[in-house]
Motif scaffolding. Structure first.
Motif, PDB file in Angstrom:
ATOM      1  N   GLU A  60       0.837  -1.208   0.000  1.00 11.80           N
ATOM      2  CA  GLU A  60       0.000   0.000   0.000  1.00 11.80           C
ATOM      3  C   GLU A  60       0.868   1.253   0.000  1.00 11.80           C
ATOM      4  OE1 GLU A  60      -2.594  -0.466   3.316  1.00 11.80           O
ATOM      5  OE2 GLU A  60      -3.890  -1.910   2.270  1.00 11.80           O
ATOM      6  N   GLU A  61       1.973   1.250   0.748  1.00  6.73           N
ATOM      7  CA  GLU A  61       2.900   2.391   0.768  1.00  6.73           C
ATOM      8  C   GLU A  61       3.523   2.591  -0.609  1.00  6.73           C
ATOM      9  OE1 GLU A  61       5.168   5.600   2.089  1.00  6.73           O
ATOM     10  OE2 GLU A  61       3.438   4.620   3.005  1.00  6.73           O
ATOM     11  N   TYR A  62       3.891   1.494  -1.244  1.00  7.52           N
ATOM     12  CA  TYR A  62       4.472   1.547  -2.585  1.00  7.52           C
ATOM     13  C   TYR A  62       3.462   2.135  -3.581  1.00  7.52           C
ATOM     14  CZ  TYR A  62       6.275  -0.163  -7.040  1.00  7.52           C
ATOM     15  OH  TYR A  62       6.708  -0.254  -8.333  1.00  7.52           O
ATOM     16  N   GLN A  63       2.222   1.690  -3.517  1.00  9.97           N
ATOM     17  CA  GLN A  63       1.186   2.216  -4.397  1.00  9.97           C
ATOM     18  C   GLN A  63       0.952   3.701  -4.154  1.00  9.97           C
ATOM     19  OE1 GLN A  63      -0.442   0.802  -6.910  1.00  9.97           O
ATOM     20  NE2 GLN A  63       0.725  -1.085  -6.669  1.00  9.97           N
ATOM     21  N   ARG A  64       0.988   4.132  -2.881  1.00 10.96           N
ATOM     22  CA  ARG A  64       0.795   5.541  -2.538  1.00 10.96           C
ATOM     23  C   ARG A  64       1.930   6.387  -3.110  1.00 10.96           C
ATOM     24  NH1 ARG A  64       2.559   9.038   0.855  1.00 10.96           N
ATOM     25  NH2 ARG A  64       3.826   7.591   2.036  1.00 10.96           N
ATOM     26  N   GLN A  65       3.168   5.898  -2.999  1.00  9.07           N
ATOM     27  CA  GLN A  65       4.312   6.617  -3.552  1.00  9.07           C
ATOM     28  C   GLN A  65       4.210   6.735  -5.072  1.00  9.07           C
ATOM     29  OE1 GLN A  65       7.738   4.493  -2.189  1.00  9.07           O
ATOM     30  NE2 GLN A  65       7.802   5.556  -0.209  1.00  9.07           N
ATOM     31  N   LEU A  95       1.492   6.828  -6.803  1.00  9.10           N
ATOM     32  CA  LEU A  95       0.441   7.802  -7.087  1.00  9.10           C
ATOM     33  C   LEU A  95       0.943   9.225  -6.883  1.00  9.10           C
ATOM     34  CD1 LEU A  95      -2.502   8.202  -7.859  1.00  9.10           C
ATOM     35  CD2 LEU A  95      -3.070   8.109  -5.430  1.00  9.10           C
ATOM     36  N   GLU A  96       1.698   9.464  -5.804  1.00 11.81           N
ATOM     37  CA  GLU A  96       2.253  10.803  -5.549  1.00 11.81           C
ATOM     38  C   GLU A  96       3.216  11.219  -6.654  1.00 11.81           C
ATOM     39  OE1 GLU A  96       4.010  10.674  -1.697  1.00 11.81           O
ATOM     40  OE2 GLU A  96       2.074  10.714  -0.655  1.00 11.81           O
ATOM     41  N   GLU A  97       4.071  10.301  -7.101  1.00 12.45           N
ATOM     42  CA  GLU A  97       5.015  10.601  -8.183  1.00 12.45           C
ATOM     43  C   GLU A  97       4.275  10.917  -9.478  1.00 12.45           C
ATOM     44  OE1 GLU A  97       7.615   7.247  -8.397  1.00 12.45           O
ATOM     45  OE2 GLU A  97       8.625   7.747  -6.515  1.00 12.45           O
ATOM     46  N   LYS A  98       3.208  10.189  -9.742  1.00 17.58           N
ATOM     47  CA  LYS A  98       2.416  10.439 -10.946  1.00 17.58           C
ATOM     48  C   LYS A  98       1.776  11.819 -10.878  1.00 17.58           C
ATOM     49  CE  LYS A  98      -1.428   8.643 -13.678  1.00 17.58           C
ATOM     50  NZ  LYS A  98      -1.987   9.936 -13.933  1.00 17.58           N
ATOM     51  N   ILE A  99       1.270  12.192  -9.721  1.00 25.37           N
ATOM     52  CA  ILE A  99       0.656  13.511  -9.564  1.00 25.37           C
ATOM     53  C   ILE A  99       1.688  14.612  -9.788  1.00 25.37           C
ATOM     54  CG2 ILE A  99      -0.384  15.076  -7.858  1.00 25.37           C
ATOM     55  CD1 ILE A  99      -1.844  12.597  -6.729  1.00 25.37           C
ATOM     56  N   GLU A 100       2.888  14.440  -9.253  1.00 29.11           N
ATOM     57  CA  GLU A 100       3.952  15.433  -9.445  1.00 29.11           C
ATOM     58  C   GLU A 100       4.344  15.548 -10.918  1.00 29.11           C
ATOM     59  OE1 GLU A 100       5.366  17.663  -7.368  1.00 29.11           O
ATOM     60  OE2 GLU A 100       3.799  17.011  -5.985  1.00 29.11           O
ATOM     61  N   ARG A 101       4.455  14.414 -11.601  1.00 31.77           N
ATOM     62  CA  ARG A 101       4.790  14.437 -13.032  1.00 31.77           C
ATOM     63  C   ARG A 101       3.691  15.142 -13.826  1.00 31.77           C
ATOM     64  NH1 ARG A 101       6.100   8.999 -12.216  1.00 31.77           N
ATOM     65  NH2 ARG A 101       4.176   8.413 -13.290  1.00 31.77           N
ATOM     66  N   ASP A 102       2.441  14.863 -13.467  1.00 28.17           N
ATOM     67  CA  ASP A 102       1.324  15.510 -14.164  1.00 28.17           C
ATOM     68  C   ASP A 102       1.327  17.016 -13.935  1.00 28.17           C
ATOM     69  OD1 ASP A 102       0.530  13.071 -15.124  1.00 28.17           O
ATOM     70  OD2 ASP A 102      -1.116  12.805 -13.681  1.00 28.17           O
ATOM     71  N   LYS A 103       1.660  17.448 -12.706  1.00 29.73           N
ATOM     72  CA  LYS A 103       1.738  18.886 -12.416  1.00 29.73           C
ATOM     73  C   LYS A 103       2.846  19.542 -13.233  1.00 29.73           C
ATOM     74  CE  LYS A 103       0.110  19.223  -7.656  1.00 29.73           C
ATOM     75  NZ  LYS A 103       0.534  19.529  -6.275  1.00 29.73           N
ATOM     76  N   ALA A 104       4.007  18.912 -13.275  1.00 29.94           N
ATOM     77  CA  ALA A 104       5.131  19.468 -14.030  1.00 29.94           C
ATOM     78  C   ALA A 104       4.797  19.530 -15.522  1.00 29.94           C
ATOM     79  CB  ALA A 104       6.390  18.624 -13.804  1.00 29.94           C
ATOM     80  N   PHE A 105       4.126  18.505 -16.027  1.00 30.50           N
ATOM     81  CA  PHE A 105       3.753  18.481 -17.436  1.00 30.50           C
ATOM     82  C   PHE A 105       2.741  19.588 -17.740  1.00 30.50           C
ATOM     83  CE2 PHE A 105       1.121  16.708 -20.931  1.00 30.50           C
ATOM     84  CZ  PHE A 105       2.095  16.694 -21.903  1.00 30.50           C
ATOM     85  N   ALA A 106       1.767  19.765 -16.862  1.00 30.92           N
ATOM     86  CA  ALA A 106       0.767  20.819 -17.061  1.00 30.92           C
ATOM     87  C   ALA A 106       1.419  22.195 -17.017  1.00 30.92           C
ATOM     88  CB  ALA A 106      -0.328  20.709 -16.002  1.00 30.92           C
ATOM     89  N   HIS A 107       2.417  22.364 -16.135  1.00 33.94           N
ATOM     90  CA  HIS A 107       3.109  23.644 -16.040  1.00 33.94           C
ATOM     91  C   HIS A 107       3.898  23.930 -17.320  1.00 33.94           C
ATOM     92  CE1 HIS A 107       4.729  27.076 -13.932  1.00 33.94           C
ATOM     93  NE2 HIS A 107       5.928  26.747 -14.376  1.00 33.94           N
ATOM     94  N   LYS A 108       4.585  22.930 -17.854  1.00 31.72           N
ATOM     95  CA  LYS A 108       5.329  23.106 -19.104  1.00 31.72           C
ATOM     96  C   LYS A 108       4.376  23.456 -20.255  1.00 31.72           C
ATOM     97  CE  LYS A 108       9.647  22.263 -18.230  1.00 31.72           C
ATOM     98  NZ  LYS A 108      10.669  23.260 -18.443  1.00 31.72           N
TER      99      LYS A 108
END
Length: 150
Positions: free
Chosen positions: A40-45, A47-60
């Motif tokens: 569950e911790e691995y899955q949460r991490q 998900l958090e990494e995916k959210i950060e990548r999506d934010k960076a992509f949206a910003h670019k």
């Protein structure tokens, strides 16, 4: 049939046929050597990494949309609704990176320098025509001396 089953077991090295998977689907989904909490911790991490990548992509994407908007303003072109939507998705006002801002402002300076025929005529007025004519005639004389045909 028993003969073939015995021969098949011998080929497998005496192993029995594979057992059926446990009926609990969650237990079967966990990777080997990982507890439920670790998984569950691995899955949460992830998900958090995916959210950060999506934010960076949206910003670019919003930065590129900002550049397009600036260039459309500069060249008096029609604006595109998608650029506004990308800015909205990124959270509003997006600062233009220095490299891109330098590109946009550099083009503006070039545009100011190239104001058309009047700017060319003004520059032509500053040319020293007698000096230019003398230099050209000197070059022609040098060529005549070097070339016997002329």
């Amino acid at each position: 049939a028993a003969f073939f089953t015995a021969a098949l077991r011998n080929l497998r090295g005496g192993e029995e046929e594979p057992r059926a998977a446990p009926k609990d689907g969650k237990a079967a989904a966990l990777p080997h050597g990982m507890s439920r909490e670790e998984f569950e911790e691995y899955q949460r991490q992830l998900l958090e990494e995916k959210i950060e990548r999506d934010k960076a992509f949206a910003h670019k994407k919003a930065e590129r949309a900002t550049v397009r908007m600036h260039l459309r303003d500069k060249y008096h072109l029609a604006q595109d609704e998608r650029d506004d939507a990308q800015l909205h998705v990124a959270g509003g006002a997006v600062e233009l990176p220095q490299e891109l801002a330098a590109m946009v402002s550099g083009e503006e300076e070039e545009e100011e320098e190239e104001q058309g025929a009047f700017a060319f005529l003004a520059k032509l007025r500053d040319v020293d025509l007698p000096a230019l004519r003398g230099r050209a005639m000197g070059t022609v004389d040098e060529v005549k001396e070097k070339c016997s045909l002329m």
